[in-house]
Design a protein around this motif. Structure first.
Motif, PDB file in Angstrom:
ATOM      1  N   ASN A 132     -46.642-110.507 -54.106  1.00 12.07           N
ATOM      2  CA  ASN A 132     -46.362-109.142 -54.510  1.00 12.07           C
ATOM      3  C   ASN A 132     -46.338-108.293 -53.255  1.00 12.07           C
ATOM      4  O   ASN A 132     -46.731-108.763 -52.170  1.00 12.07           O
ATOM      5  CB  ASN A 132     -47.413-108.613 -55.487  1.00 12.07           C
ATOM      6  CG  ASN A 132     -48.823-108.792 -54.929  1.00 12.07           C
ATOM      7  OD1 ASN A 132     -49.128-108.325 -53.826  1.00 12.07           O
ATOM      8  ND2 ASN A 132     -49.680-109.517 -55.656  1.00 12.07           N
ATOM      9  N   THR A 133     -45.929-107.083 -53.397  1.00 10.35           N
ATOM     10  CA  THR A 133     -45.868-106.198 -52.239  1.00 10.35           C
ATOM     11  C   THR A 133     -45.982-104.749 -52.677  1.00 10.35           C
ATOM     12  O   THR A 133     -45.532-104.379 -53.764  1.00 10.35           O
ATOM     13  CB  THR A 133     -44.562-106.405 -51.449  1.00 10.35           C
ATOM     14  OG1 THR A 133     -44.596-105.590 -50.305  1.00 10.35           O
ATOM     15  CG2 THR A 133     -43.332-106.089 -52.302  1.00 10.35           C
ATOM     16  N   ASP A 134     -46.583-103.988 -51.729  1.00 15.88           N
ATOM     17  CA  ASP A 134     -46.632-102.536 -51.935  1.00 15.88           C
ATOM     18  C   ASP A 134     -45.748-101.834 -50.910  1.00 15.88           C
ATOM     19  O   ASP A 134     -45.724-100.604 -50.839  1.00 15.88           O
ATOM     20  CB  ASP A 134     -48.077-102.024 -51.774  1.00 15.88           C
ATOM     21  CG  ASP A 134     -48.982-102.635 -52.848  1.00 15.88           C
ATOM     22  OD1 ASP A 134     -48.471-102.877 -53.951  1.00 15.88           O
ATOM     23  OD2 ASP A 134     -50.160-102.890 -52.526  1.00 15.88           O
ATOM     24  N   ASP A 135     -45.089-102.636 -50.123  1.00 13.24           N
ATOM     25  CA  ASP A 135     -44.297-102.061 -49.018  1.00 13.24           C
ATOM     26  C   ASP A 135     -43.065-101.364 -49.591  1.00 13.24           C
ATOM     27  O   ASP A 135     -42.204-101.997 -50.207  1.00 13.24           O
ATOM     28  CB  ASP A 135     -43.879-103.172 -48.054  1.00 13.24           C
ATOM     29  CG  ASP A 135     -43.422-102.601 -46.722  1.00 13.24           C
ATOM     30  OD1 ASP A 135     -42.925-101.454 -46.703  1.00 13.24           O
ATOM     31  OD2 ASP A 135     -43.569-103.314 -45.699  1.00 13.24           O
ATOM     32  N   LYS A 136     -43.010-100.076 -49.343  1.00 17.75           N
ATOM     33  CA  LYS A 136     -41.905 -99.284 -49.873  1.00 17.75           C
ATOM     34  C   LYS A 136     -40.613 -99.484 -49.100  1.00 17.75           C
ATOM     35  O   LYS A 136     -39.520 -99.122 -49.540  1.00 17.75           O
ATOM     36  CB  LYS A 136     -42.256 -97.781 -49.837  1.00 17.75           C
ATOM     37  CG  LYS A 136     -43.538 -97.426 -50.593  1.00 17.75           C
ATOM     38  CD  LYS A 136     -43.428 -97.740 -52.086  1.00 17.75           C
ATOM     39  CE  LYS A 136     -44.714 -97.361 -52.829  1.00 17.75           C
ATOM     40  NZ  LYS A 136     -44.709 -97.842 -54.222  1.00 17.75           N
ATOM     41  N   LEU A 137     -40.759-100.096 -47.907  1.00 19.24           N
ATOM     42  CA  LEU A 137     -39.558-100.315 -47.093  1.00 19.24           C
ATOM     43  C   LEU A 137     -38.779-101.542 -47.569  1.00 19.24           C
ATOM     44  O   LEU A 137     -37.654-101.769 -47.153  1.00 19.24           O
ATOM     45  CB  LEU A 137     -39.959-100.496 -45.617  1.00 19.24           C
ATOM     46  CG  LEU A 137     -40.605 -99.265 -44.956  1.00 19.24           C
ATOM     47  CD1 LEU A 137     -41.075 -99.606 -43.561  1.00 19.24           C
ATOM     48  CD2 LEU A 137     -39.614 -98.105 -44.921  1.00 19.24           C
ATOM     49  N   LEU A 138     -39.412-102.355 -48.401  1.00 17.63           N
ATOM     50  CA  LEU A 138     -38.772-103.561 -48.908  1.00 17.63           C
ATOM     51  C   LEU A 138     -38.268-103.313 -50.318  1.00 17.63           C
ATOM     52  O   LEU A 138     -38.838-102.509 -51.062  1.00 17.63           O
ATOM     53  CB  LEU A 138     -39.767-104.716 -48.924  1.00 17.63           C
ATOM     54  CG  LEU A 138     -40.391-105.116 -47.573  1.00 17.63           C
ATOM     55  CD1 LEU A 138     -41.429-106.196 -47.792  1.00 17.63           C
ATOM     56  CD2 LEU A 138     -39.311-105.588 -46.608  1.00 17.63           C
TER      57      LEU A 138
END
Lengths: 149, 463
Positions: A132-138
């Motif tokens: 999962n990710t919280d990275d808004k750039l992805l």
């Protein structure tokens, strides 16, 4: 004696809970991609084709760059099994064969999720596999209309 | 065959240059080719090692960047024939007690090349392997490179060597020629000049063209010729002086010896006494010389004798008569030796007449001055004598024999201004000279012997 029984129960609990926790992680693979060059949606065949080095470029001509977690990490191990249906060693030999014959560029393997996220975010055409990710750039790529595998 | 200096120098230089050219043509290319091959082998081996290291990193670290870089480098090399991953597999026996390593090709680039894991380098290909070991794969990287570039490089080296040796040879030839000329020309000039000097031409000199040993030789030669010239001039001067001195010496010798005897003495260091069967001995003496000389000082006496005897010398020389010696006021000479002749009695008589006449004139001259003159007595005899030199110091030519004694007695038995001759002389000259028979006169040691005065030459006879 009573304390010993409590300790035994604790370890039994831990022994039962941890595999469940891992299984919970294995259930949530997502595909992330660079915001600019990677398409927002793929079907499973297209995804496997890209991840196996069979499809080298996106439809817009951008070079497809693979970013994977090392097979020594739990995510990497799960990914091998789930996507490639291989062990870590088999994956290495697989990409070595491709690289050796100049048929594909090998993925870039990472030890940490953060490194992978930064790499994908900064590399045009990059696609990565995470839990999962919280990275808004992805952007999370939909596979067969789903955001999780 | 005699080689000139120029040829020898040229051959020496050419030999060295030829060796150098052959070295460049054969040995040098071999070294360069070996060096090229070693470099090529090392380069290929390093490439194999680099790929092997990349493979190991890729399999252990899951980092494919290094192997991709290494492979990119290898694949871009035009000499590459293949690069393979050879996998080593352990094959156990049935009882699983021992195993053998079996090599199989895992992957090859390009994949259409069939690679034999056991192949070795040959003339056309160089194969190099580099082992690697990873947990999942154990094996080696094998690369194959074409030797075409080496063959091409080898040809280039050989061509360059051939060209270099050709250039070196002709440069050597040119330098050798120049060197040979530079050395031989002055040497030949020296030789020619030395030959001319040997022929007596001391005006020769050579031009110094360099400051080396040849130049120093030229300078030394010029100095030698100059010194020889000076030495020759000195020798000529000394020779001239010696000639003059010799002439004086000869004249002095001839003054005391007949020429033939003097020559024999000079030639052999001695003069043998010789027998002369017939010579004519002439003696003169001044009458009452002792009493006259008492009124003269010694210098005047010697001057008078010198004057008179000098006149006698001229006269007898004119008649080919040999002067023997003077003893006080006596004068002795002999005709017919050392060169024998048949006219010696006539020569002696003619000389005696001239001597008598010149003394008569001299006496008349002195009387006219009021001085006392000399009356001369002359004796002549013909016969056998022995002539030669005796002694080793202050030697003098002399004659011996009864003929000499008789002549001396005839002189002492003569009268003032008379020429007293023996019968022997008379018998010879009587047809040409008027003579007066004096009869027999008693002579000391000889008894009575007939004598004649010579009056003069007969009127109808030429002297």
């Amino acid at each position: 004696m009573k304390q010993g029984i409590l300790n035994f129960i604790f370890f039994i609990f831990i022994g039962l809970i941890l595999p469940l926790s891992i299984n919970a992680q294995e259930d949530s693979l997502i595909i992330v991609g660079n915001e600019i060059s990677v398409p927002s949606e793929l079907n499973m065949n297209q995804l496997k084709s890209v991840l196996k080095g069979e499809k080298l470029r996106w439809n817009n001509g951008t070079k497809a760059v693979l970013a994977l977690m090392k097979t020594s990490t739990p995510v990497g191990t799960y990914m091998c099994n789930k996507i490639y249906n291989m062990t870590g060693n088999e994956l290495n030999k697989y990409f070595l064969a491709l690289v050796f014959q100049g048929k594909a560029k090998a993925p870039t393997f990472f030890n940490s999720v953060e490194e992978l996220e930064v790499y994908v975010a900064k590399t045009p055409g990059a696609i990565g596999v995470l839990q999962n990710t919280d990275d808004k750039l992805l952007k999370v790529i939909l596979v067969d209309g789903k955001n999780q595998l | 065959m005699v080689l000139s200096v120029q040829s020898k120098i040229l051959m020496t230089v050419l030999s060295i240059v030829l060796m150098f050219a052959l070295f460049i043509l054969f040995y040098y290319p071999q070294g360069q080719e070996r060096y090229l091959l070693d470099n090529y082998n090392n380069e290929i081996e390093n490439l194999a090692k680099t790929v092997a290291l990349g493979v190991k990193i890729a399999l252990t670290e899951q980092n494919f960047e290094s192997v991709e870089t290494a492979l990119d480098f290898v694949r871009n090399d035009k000499r590459l024939q293949f690069v393979s991953i050879i996998q080593n597999d352990s094959v156990w026996n049935k009882s699983h007690t021992s195993f053998t390593i079996e090599k199989t090709v895992f992957k090859t680039y390009p994949d259409n090349v069939d690679v034999d894991p056991k192949s070795t380098s040959n003339e056309y290909f160089i194969y190099k392997s580099a082992p690697f070991s990873a947990p999942i794969l154990d094996g080696e990287i094998k690369v194959g490179f074409s030797t075409t570039e080496i063959i091409k490089g080898r040809k280039q080296i050989r061509n360059a060597s051939a060209l270099a040796s050709f250039i070196v040879f002709f440069i050597g030839l040119f330098i050798g020629h120049l060197l040979a000329r530079r050395i031989s020309v002055p040497v030949l000039a020296l030789r020619d000049a030395a030959n001319k000097v040997g022929e007596g031409d001391l005006t020769q000199s050579v031009v110094r063209r360099s400051g080396d040993e040849i130049g120093e030789l030229s300078t030394a030669f010029n100095k030698m010729v100059k010194d020889l010239g000076k030495a020759q001039e000195e020798v000529e001067e000394r020779t001239e002086e010696l000639t003059v001195e010799k002439q004086k010496s000869d004249e002095l010798l001839l003054n005391i010896l007949p020429i033939e005897t003097a020559e024999e003495l000079k030639r052999t260091g001695q003069a043998k006494a010789k027998n002369y069967d017939s010579v004519t001995v002439l003696f003169t003496d001044f009458r009452d010389f002792t009493s006259i000389s008492e009124h003269m000082d010694a210098n005047q006496l010697v001057a008078e004798l010198h004057h008179c005897f000098s006149m006698f010398d001229h006269i007898i020389k004119k008649h080919g008569i040999e002067k023997i010696k003077t003893i006080g006021d006596a004068y002795m000479c002999v005709a017919g030796l050392p060169v024998r002749n048949a006219t010696h009695p006539f020569d002696a008589v003619n000389a005696a007449i001239e001597i008598r006449d010149i003394m008569l004139a001299y006496t008349k001259e002195k009387n006219a001055k009021g001085e006392v003159g000399f009356d001369i007595r002359i004796g002549i005899n013909t016969g056998h004598v022995v002539a030669g030199i005796v002694g080793v110091d202050k030697f003098a030519y002399d004659i011996w024999g009864s003929t000499v004694n008789t002549a001396s007695r005839l002189e002492s038995s003569s009268e003032s201004n008379k020429i007293n001759i023996s019968t022997t002389v008379y018998d010879i000259i009587k047809d040409k000279y008027d003579c007066t028979h004096r009869g027999k006169k008693n002579v000391k040691g000889l008894g009575e012997i007939p004598m004649y005065f010579v009056d003069g030459i007969k009127k109808n006879i030429n002297p």
